[in-house]
Design a protein around this motif. Structure first.
Motif, short mmCIF file in Angstrom:
data_model
loop_
_atom_site.label_atom_id
_atom_site.label_comp_id
_atom_site.label_asym_id
_atom_site.label_seq_id
_atom_site.Cartn_x
_atom_site.Cartn_y
_atom_site.Cartn_z
N VAL A 1 19.01 70.66 48.11
CA VAL A 1 18.17 69.57 48.63
C VAL A 1 18.50 69.41 50.10
O VAL A 1 19.67 69.27 50.47
N TYR A 2 17.49 69.44 50.93
CA TYR A 2 17.68 69.32 52.37
C TYR A 2 17.22 67.92 52.79
O TYR A 2 16.10 67.50 52.51
N PHE A 3 18.13 67.21 53.45
CA PHE A 3 17.85 65.86 53.90
C PHE A 3 17.74 65.81 55.41
O PHE A 3 18.60 66.32 56.13
N CYS A 4 16.70 65.15 55.84
CA CYS A 4 16.55 64.81 57.25
C CYS A 4 17.07 63.39 57.43
O CYS A 4 16.96 62.54 56.52
N ALA A 5 17.64 63.11 58.59
CA ALA A 5 18.12 61.76 58.88
C ALA A 5 17.92 61.47 60.35
O ALA A 5 17.75 62.39 61.16
N SER A 6 17.94 60.20 60.69
CA SER A 6 17.85 59.84 62.10
C SER A 6 18.78 58.67 62.39
O SER A 6 19.22 57.97 61.46
N SER A 7 19.06 58.47 63.67
CA SER A 7 19.90 57.35 64.07
C SER A 7 19.58 56.95 65.50
O SER A 7 18.98 57.71 66.26
#
Lengths: 116, 115
Positions: free
Chosen positions: B88-94
């Motif tokens: 499972v590939y997760f994208c994230a931001s901050s």
């Protein structure tokens, strides 16, 4: 190497009982520590963090965590668990890269199962 | 409104194929990430971009190529898919400096299955 360890693969607790999820850390310098929760088939959600200040940190959904420098621990706690708290919990530490960008290094995760 | 959205949510493909996963965030964040979660739920950072510039590039096979056309988008292209890429590939931001404050906002994940 900077890292966090979650010694329990799974924690089982009855609804209404206190919940504790353990995390220990190994870092050089001051640790930046975090807890995230992952519900089934969902992305991670930020719960709380310790950067500096009060050792007891309060977060979302009634969770809190206690930073203990002498024991290098950052355990997650909730006074009264709910069935809806059943999820996968990740402890994380900030690791600085060589060019001063930080990245989060996650523990292996602890599955919490709350039974009615 | 979905803050960090990834497409597709599920992807099943054959070994040797090339595939892409797209990520968009509407939070106004400058920094975006790709994480890989394996079958044992272990999470590992792959890449990070800050305002379209690559800032973290972990030890990832060069079959994986991220692209950030603007700071709201971060795509992941994978060439010559292998069985071990199933995850499972997760994208994230901050926010800027978000890795320092630790508050990452994750997408729902893209489950890649390579047959």
């Amino acid at each position: 190497a900077q890292s966090v360890a979650q010694p329990e693969d799974q924690v089982n607790v009855a609804e209404g009982n206190p919940l504790t999820v353990k995390c220990t850390y190994s870092v050089s310098g001051n640790p930046y520590l975090f807890w995230y929760v992952q519900y089934p088939n969902r992305g991670l959600q930020f719960l709380l963090k310790y950067i500096t200040g009060d050792n007891l940190v309060k977060g979302s959904y009634g969770f809190e965590a206690e930073f203990n420098k002498s024991q290098t621990s950052f355990h997650l706690k909730k006074p009264s668990a709910l069935v809806s708290d059943s999820a996968l919990y990740f402890c994380a530490v900030r690791v600085m890269t060589t060019d001063s960008w930080g990245k989060l290094q996650f523990g292996a995760g602890t599955q919490v199962v709350v039974t009615p | 409104d979905t803050a960090v959205s990834q497409t597709p949510k599920y992807l099943v493909t054959q070994m040797g194929n090339d595939k892409s996963i797209k990520c968009e965030q509407n939070l106004g964040h400058d920094t975006m990430y790709w994480y890989k979660q394996d079958s044992k739920k272990f999470l590992k950072i792959m890449f990070s971009y800050n305002n379209k510039e690559l800032i973290i590039n972990e030890t990832v096979p060069n079959r994986f190529s991220p692209k950030s056309p603007d700071k709201a988008h971060l795509n992941l292209h994978i060439n010559s898919l292998e069985l071990g890429d199933s995850a499972v590939y997760f994208c994230a931001s901050s926010r800027p400096g978000g890795s320092n404050t630790g508050e990452l906002f994750f997408g729902e994940g893209s489950r890649l299955t390579v047959l």
